[in-house]
Write a protein that holds these residues in place. Structure first.
Motif, short mmCIF file in Angstrom:
data_model
loop_
_atom_site.label_atom_id
_atom_site.label_comp_id
_atom_site.label_asym_id
_atom_site.label_seq_id
_atom_site.Cartn_x
_atom_site.Cartn_y
_atom_site.Cartn_z
N PRO A 224 24.33 -74.86 5.35
CA PRO A 224 23.65 -74.33 4.18
C PRO A 224 24.17 -72.94 3.82
N ALA A 225 24.01 -72.57 2.56
CA ALA A 225 24.38 -71.23 2.13
C ALA A 225 23.48 -70.22 2.83
N ALA A 226 24.03 -69.07 3.15
CA ALA A 226 23.25 -68.06 3.86
C ALA A 226 23.58 -66.68 3.32
N LYS A 227 22.66 -65.76 3.51
CA LYS A 227 22.84 -64.37 3.10
C LYS A 227 22.38 -63.46 4.23
N ASN A 228 22.93 -62.26 4.22
CA ASN A 228 22.51 -61.24 5.16
C ASN A 228 22.78 -59.89 4.49
N SER A 229 21.99 -58.90 4.82
CA SER A 229 22.21 -57.55 4.30
C SER A 229 21.48 -56.56 5.19
N TRP A 230 21.91 -55.32 5.10
CA TRP A 230 21.20 -54.24 5.77
C TRP A 230 21.41 -52.95 5.01
N GLY A 231 20.50 -52.03 5.22
CA GLY A 231 20.56 -50.75 4.52
C GLY A 231 21.63 -49.84 5.06
N CYS A 232 22.11 -48.96 4.21
CA CYS A 232 23.09 -47.95 4.63
C CYS A 232 22.40 -46.92 5.51
N ASP A 233 23.17 -46.33 6.43
CA ASP A 233 22.61 -45.33 7.33
C ASP A 233 22.25 -44.04 6.59
N ASN A 234 22.83 -43.84 5.39
CA ASN A 234 22.57 -42.60 4.66
C ASN A 234 21.43 -42.73 3.66
N GLY A 235 20.64 -43.78 3.76
CA GLY A 235 19.42 -43.83 2.97
C GLY A 235 19.27 -44.95 1.96
N TYR A 236 18.04 -45.16 1.61
CA TYR A 236 17.61 -46.15 0.65
C TYR A 236 17.98 -45.70 -0.75
N PRO A 237 18.28 -46.53 -1.68
CA PRO A 237 18.22 -47.99 -1.71
C PRO A 237 19.56 -48.67 -1.47
N ASN A 238 20.59 -47.94 -1.07
CA ASN A 238 21.91 -48.55 -0.91
C ASN A 238 21.93 -49.54 0.24
N GLN B 280 31.06 -51.42 9.45
CA GLN B 280 31.57 -52.33 10.47
C GLN B 280 30.62 -53.52 10.60
N ALA B 281 31.17 -54.72 10.64
CA ALA B 281 30.37 -55.93 10.82
C ALA B 281 31.13 -56.87 11.74
N SER B 282 30.44 -57.87 12.22
CA SER B 282 31.07 -58.87 13.08
C SER B 282 30.54 -60.25 12.74
N VAL B 283 31.35 -61.26 13.03
CA VAL B 283 30.92 -62.64 12.89
C VAL B 283 31.00 -63.31 14.25
N SER C 128 36.49 -77.98 15.20
CA SER C 128 35.41 -78.15 16.19
C SER C 128 34.53 -76.90 16.32
N GLY C 129 34.80 -75.87 15.52
CA GLY C 129 34.03 -74.63 15.62
C GLY C 129 32.85 -74.59 14.68
N PHE C 130 31.98 -73.61 14.90
CA PHE C 130 30.80 -73.43 14.08
C PHE C 130 30.61 -71.96 13.78
N PHE C 131 30.54 -71.59 12.52
CA PHE C 131 30.31 -70.22 12.09
C PHE C 131 28.81 -69.93 12.28
N ASN C 132 28.51 -68.88 13.07
CA ASN C 132 27.12 -68.64 13.47
C ASN C 132 26.59 -67.29 13.01
N GLY C 133 27.03 -66.79 11.87
CA GLY C 133 26.39 -65.63 11.27
C GLY C 133 27.16 -64.32 11.28
N ILE C 134 26.60 -63.36 10.55
CA ILE C 134 27.16 -62.01 10.38
C ILE C 134 26.18 -61.02 10.98
N TYR C 135 26.73 -60.04 11.69
CA TYR C 135 25.89 -59.06 12.39
C TYR C 135 26.38 -57.65 12.13
N LYS C 136 25.48 -56.71 12.19
CA LYS C 136 25.79 -55.30 11.98
C LYS C 136 26.54 -54.75 13.19
N GLY C 137 27.62 -54.02 12.91
CA GLY C 137 28.41 -53.39 13.97
C GLY C 137 29.35 -54.34 14.67
N CYS C 138 30.10 -53.77 15.61
CA CYS C 138 31.07 -54.56 16.41
C CYS C 138 30.69 -54.56 17.86
#
Length: 116
Positions: free
Chosen positions: A32-46, A72-75, A106-116
């Protein structure tokens, strides 16, 4: 005055035209289609936003970085035998683009995460 198309003919044509489109797009993805997001460390609303639709061999991740710095992000990619691969990547400040990840048949993409 004679009608050029009957209601049955118009419906049949619409169904015939829609079937190849649905069949082609359904087989191109296995998750299924998926989304992820997180706020910037320097403040809202970015924020930094991601969307992806896992495919059978590759997954394209679309991103939009509203932060004023590189993010930085990781999958996480899992193989059929349970081995896990973490791949890190950087998103330039203020950029909108995409990146493609190869997970193999044979692989499976299991998401995006903040940082490395």
């Amino acid at each position: 005055m004679k009608k050029a198309f009957s209601k049955v003919g118009v419906v049949a044509a619409a169904v015939a035209l829609s079937v190849p489109v649905l069949a082609g797009s359904a087989s191109a993805f296995d998750g299924p289609a998926a989304k992820n997001s997180w706020g910037c460390d320097n403040g809202y609303p970015n924020r930094v936003n991601f969307s992806y639709h896992p495919g059978t061999v590759t997954t394209t991740v679309y991103y939009n970085n509203h932060c004023s710095y590189k993010v930085q992000a990781s999958v996480r990619i899992e193989d059929h035998n349970g081995s896990v691969s973490i791949q890190c990547f950087s998103i330039p400040a203020g950029k909108k683009s995409h990146i493609k990840f190869q997970q193999g048949a044979s692989g499976f993409f299991n998401g995006i995460y903040k940082g490395c």
